[in-house]
Write a protein that holds these residues in place. Structure first.
Motif, PDB file in Angstrom:
ATOM      1  N   ARG A 305      -0.752  -6.835   5.661  1.00 12.90           N
ATOM      2  CA  ARG A 305       0.615  -6.618   6.123  1.00 12.90           C
ATOM      3  C   ARG A 305       0.998  -5.143   6.102  1.00 12.90           C
ATOM      4  O   ARG A 305       1.751  -4.672   6.967  1.00 12.90           O
ATOM      5  CB  ARG A 305       1.594  -7.414   5.249  1.00 12.90           C
ATOM      6  CG  ARG A 305       1.479  -8.917   5.401  1.00 12.90           C
ATOM      7  CD  ARG A 305       2.054  -9.401   6.719  1.00 12.90           C
ATOM      8  NE  ARG A 305       3.469  -9.163   6.836  1.00 12.90           N
ATOM      9  CZ  ARG A 305       4.418  -9.988   6.378  1.00 12.90           C
ATOM     10  NH1 ARG A 305       4.071 -11.119   5.759  1.00 12.90           N
ATOM     11  NH2 ARG A 305       5.686  -9.698   6.545  1.00 12.90           N
ATOM     12  N   ILE A 306       0.481  -4.412   5.117  1.00 14.30           N
ATOM     13  CA  ILE A 306       0.822  -2.982   5.025  1.00 14.30           C
ATOM     14  C   ILE A 306      -0.262  -2.120   5.681  1.00 14.30           C
ATOM     15  O   ILE A 306      -0.283  -0.900   5.504  1.00 14.30           O
ATOM     16  CB  ILE A 306       1.037  -2.562   3.561  1.00 14.30           C
ATOM     17  CG1 ILE A 306      -0.217  -2.791   2.719  1.00 14.30           C
ATOM     18  CG2 ILE A 306       2.224  -3.288   2.961  1.00 14.30           C
ATOM     19  CD1 ILE A 306      -0.084  -2.349   1.272  1.00 14.30           C
ATOM     20  N   GLU A 307      -1.190  -2.784   6.434  1.00 17.19           N
ATOM     21  CA  GLU A 307      -2.207  -2.112   7.248  1.00 17.19           C
ATOM     22  C   GLU A 307      -3.185  -1.272   6.432  1.00 17.19           C
ATOM     23  O   GLU A 307      -3.606  -0.200   6.856  1.00 17.19           O
ATOM     24  CB  GLU A 307      -1.545  -1.257   8.329  1.00 17.19           C
ATOM     25  CG  GLU A 307      -0.706  -2.062   9.321  1.00 17.19           C
ATOM     26  CD  GLU A 307      -0.114  -1.200  10.409  1.00 17.19           C
ATOM     27  OE1 GLU A 307      -0.273   0.032  10.326  1.00 17.19           O
ATOM     28  OE2 GLU A 307       0.518  -1.751  11.322  1.00 17.19           O
ATOM     29  N   LYS A 308      -3.540  -1.774   5.262  1.00 15.64           N
ATOM     30  CA  LYS A 308      -4.606  -1.163   4.466  1.00 15.64           C
ATOM     31  C   LYS A 308      -5.821  -2.087   4.561  1.00 15.64           C
ATOM     32  O   LYS A 308      -6.069  -2.926   3.693  1.00 15.64           O
ATOM     33  CB  LYS A 308      -4.162  -0.978   3.017  1.00 15.64           C
ATOM     34  CG  LYS A 308      -3.057   0.069   2.874  1.00 15.64           C
ATOM     35  CD  LYS A 308      -2.741   0.334   1.411  1.00 15.64           C
ATOM     36  CE  LYS A 308      -1.682   1.426   1.268  1.00 15.64           C
ATOM     37  NZ  LYS A 308      -1.348   1.721  -0.153  1.00 15.64           N
ATOM     38  N   HIS A 309      -6.565  -1.926   5.645  1.00 14.37           N
ATOM     39  CA  HIS A 309      -7.596  -2.888   5.995  1.00 14.37           C
ATOM     40  C   HIS A 309      -8.810  -2.821   5.068  1.00 14.37           C
ATOM     41  O   HIS A 309      -9.419  -3.865   4.766  1.00 14.37           O
ATOM     42  CB  HIS A 309      -8.020  -2.677   7.453  1.00 14.37           C
ATOM     43  CG  HIS A 309      -6.863  -2.679   8.406  1.00 14.37           C
ATOM     44  ND1 HIS A 309      -6.023  -3.751   8.545  1.00 14.37           N
ATOM     45  CD2 HIS A 309      -6.389  -1.720   9.266  1.00 14.37           C
ATOM     46  CE1 HIS A 309      -5.093  -3.487   9.443  1.00 14.37           C
ATOM     47  NE2 HIS A 309      -5.296  -2.247   9.894  1.00 14.37           N
ATOM     48  N   ASP A 310      -9.193  -1.633   4.642  1.00 18.07           N
ATOM     49  CA  ASP A 310     -10.326  -1.524   3.710  1.00 18.07           C
ATOM     50  C   ASP A 310     -10.014  -2.214   2.386  1.00 18.07           C
ATOM     51  O   ASP A 310     -10.875  -2.910   1.804  1.00 18.07           O
ATOM     52  CB  ASP A 310     -10.657  -0.048   3.465  1.00 18.07           C
ATOM     53  CG  ASP A 310     -11.220   0.621   4.711  1.00 18.07           C
ATOM     54  OD1 ASP A 310     -11.886  -0.083   5.498  1.00 18.07           O
ATOM     55  OD2 ASP A 310     -10.986   1.831   4.904  1.00 18.07           O
ATOM     56  N   MET A 311      -8.789  -2.025   1.907  1.00 17.11           N
ATOM     57  CA  MET A 311      -8.387  -2.702   0.675  1.00 17.11           C
ATOM     58  C   MET A 311      -8.363  -4.219   0.872  1.00 17.11           C
ATOM     59  O   MET A 311      -8.767  -4.982  -0.017  1.00 17.11           O
ATOM     60  CB  MET A 311      -7.001  -2.203   0.248  1.00 17.11           C
ATOM     61  CG  MET A 311      -6.543  -2.695  -1.110  1.00 17.11           C
ATOM     62  SD  MET A 311      -4.879  -2.111  -1.513  1.00 17.11           S
ATOM     63  CE  MET A 311      -5.173  -0.335  -1.598  1.00 17.11           C
ATOM     64  N   ALA A 312      -7.913  -4.662   2.042  1.00 17.36           N
ATOM     65  CA  ALA A 312      -7.881  -6.098   2.325  1.00 17.36           C
ATOM     66  C   ALA A 312      -9.294  -6.675   2.323  1.00 17.36           C
ATOM     67  O   ALA A 312      -9.531  -7.781   1.797  1.00 17.36           O
ATOM     68  CB  ALA A 312      -7.200  -6.349   3.667  1.00 17.36           C
ATOM     69  N   ILE A 313     -10.233  -5.946   2.906  1.00 18.49           N
ATOM     70  CA  ILE A 313     -11.626  -6.418   2.927  1.00 18.49           C
ATOM     71  C   ILE A 313     -12.166  -6.577   1.511  1.00 18.49           C
ATOM     72  O   ILE A 313     -12.838  -7.567   1.192  1.00 18.49           O
ATOM     73  CB  ILE A 313     -12.490  -5.445   3.752  1.00 18.49           C
ATOM     74  CG1 ILE A 313     -12.130  -5.550   5.237  1.00 18.49           C
ATOM     75  CG2 ILE A 313     -13.974  -5.722   3.546  1.00 18.49           C
ATOM     76  CD1 ILE A 313     -12.769  -4.485   6.103  1.00 18.49           C
ATOM     77  N   ASP A 314     -11.851  -5.612   0.646  1.00 19.06           N
ATOM     78  CA  ASP A 314     -12.315  -5.697  -0.751  1.00 19.06           C
ATOM     79  C   ASP A 314     -11.755  -6.938  -1.442  1.00 19.06           C
ATOM     80  O   ASP A 314     -12.480  -7.648  -2.163  1.00 19.06           O
ATOM     81  CB  ASP A 314     -11.911  -4.436  -1.511  1.00 19.06           C
ATOM     82  CG  ASP A 314     -12.654  -3.203  -1.022  1.00 19.06           C
ATOM     83  OD1 ASP A 314     -13.757  -3.370  -0.457  1.00 19.06           O
ATOM     84  OD2 ASP A 314     -12.135  -2.071  -1.204  1.00 19.06           O
TER      85      ASP A 314
END
Length: 376
Positions: A305-314
């Protein structure tokens, strides 16, 4: 002034008084010794009448005695561990006696005892095997082991709740709801699994059933955290997220170590777009239970939602490492790669989601988008 008569005693009278007092003291000592010995004997060797009176006053003693007699009928003697005596079978129905016997220091268990312990171990093993798989976050193996249990285990509410929990962990809420329903019909005052039952009804959008359960829980278990989790799920389904947050806060007040309540509170703050509060409660849930898959999944959705895609993948990878039998985790991981413009990797995870479990409409839609971007 008041005057008191003065009595003069000679030496002989004083001696006689002392001797009479000594005799009285000796007689009292003898009587005390007799009373003590009689009480001691009555504890060790008691008659038929006293035994009957004790049995009439204490139902537990009646059960112990009947169990001992049944053992004595099958064997020559049996040790009763509650009393530390040996009851012998040289008695008739009119006379029952108990002999004090000191057990030897190195007493070996009889073959009958070993057999009973073996039967008890086999009985508990039926519950332990699926439970161990479930605790190890292997719901599929736990589900298979629990379904293999025959009568009478398959009708036990504990086993039914365990099967339902496994199905909810796999995302199969439609199949889990009948098992929850049967378990709580058999044990209406059961609280274990009630919070997950309410979440299952929330996913199925069954507002009437969820409201009924939450109301009955408030009447029966007012001070249980599971009650307020069920009430919060009911209000959340009715789109009243402020009330849901209040009731989940109440659940945390009753049990501050409840990781599931913290995770649900994070979901509610996510719905209201309070991302800082949501992150706080998700992280608290992970701190309380490092294997809380729902909390990692919530953190991954928050990062999207906050567009932190690398963190989301982790976060999604962590959730898959804990439980790799949920197709939704692979779908959301593919969405994170889609947002990173990596359509090929996203397509691989969308295909993986189809092989794992139930295929959702969201997965099919995102797979079609990935295929369009790859021009396939």
């Amino acid at each position: 002034k008041d005057t008191y008569p003065v009595i003069e005693l000679s030496d002989e009278k004083i001696k006689k008084l002392i001797q009479s007092e000594k005799k009285i003291i000796k007689e009292e000592k003898k009587q005390i010794d007799k009373d003590i010995s009689q009480k001691y004997i009555s504890k060790k060797l008691f008659s038929n009448d006293k035994l009957k009176n004790k049995i009439e006053k204490n139902s537990l003693a009646n059960q112990i005695l009947s169990h001992g007699i049944s053992l004595l009928n099958s064997k020559s003697q049996a040790v009763t561990p509650l009393t530390g005596h040996i009851l012998r079978n040289n008695f008739s129905s009119s006379s029952i006696r108990e002999e004090h016997f000191e057990e030897p220091a190195t007493s070996k268990p009889t073959p009958n005892r070993e057999h009973s312990f073996g039967c008890l171990f086999d009985f508990l093993k039926n519950y332990a095997i699926p439970l161990i798989h479930f605790i190890a976050i292997d719901p599929l193996s736990a589900l298979n082991e629990a379904k293999q249990l025959g009568h009478p285990f398959n009708g036990d509410p504990f086993v039914q709740v365990l099967i339902a929990r496994c199905l909810t962990e796999l995302g199969l809420h439609n199949e889990a709801e009948p098992f929850f329903n049967q378990a709580f019909l058999k044990e209406p005052y059961r609280t274990d699994g009630l919070d997950y039952y309410s979440s299952c009804l929330w996913h199925l959008r069954k507002q009437v059933e969820l409201s009924h359960i939450s109301q009955s829980c408030v009447e029966k278990h007012y001070f249980n955290p599971e009650t307020w989790i069920a009430v919060a799920n009911s209000f959340s389904l009715a789109k009243d997220h402020d009330s849901a947050i209040n009731f989940l806060t109440r659940a945390i007040q009753l049990d501050s170590l409840n990781s599931y309540a913290h995770c649900l509170l994070g979901h509610e703050h996510m719905t209201k777009e309070n991302f800082d509060k949501a992150r706080e409660f998700y992280q608290k849930a992970v701190h309380l239970d490092p294997r809380n898959v729902r909390a990692f999944f919530g953190l991954g959705n928050l990062a999207l939602r906050i567009e932190k895609h690398d963190m989301a993948i982790d976060y999604f990878v962590n959730a898959i490492n804990i439980n790799d039998k949920v197709s939704t985790f692979y779908t959301q991981l593919g969405v994170a790669y889609m947002n990173k413009k990596d359509s090929e990797q996203a397509l691989a995870y969308f295909k993986k989601a189809e092989t794992v479990g139930h295929v959702s409409k969201c997965n099919r839609y995102n797979k079609a988008l990935a295929l369009l971007k790859i021009n396939k």
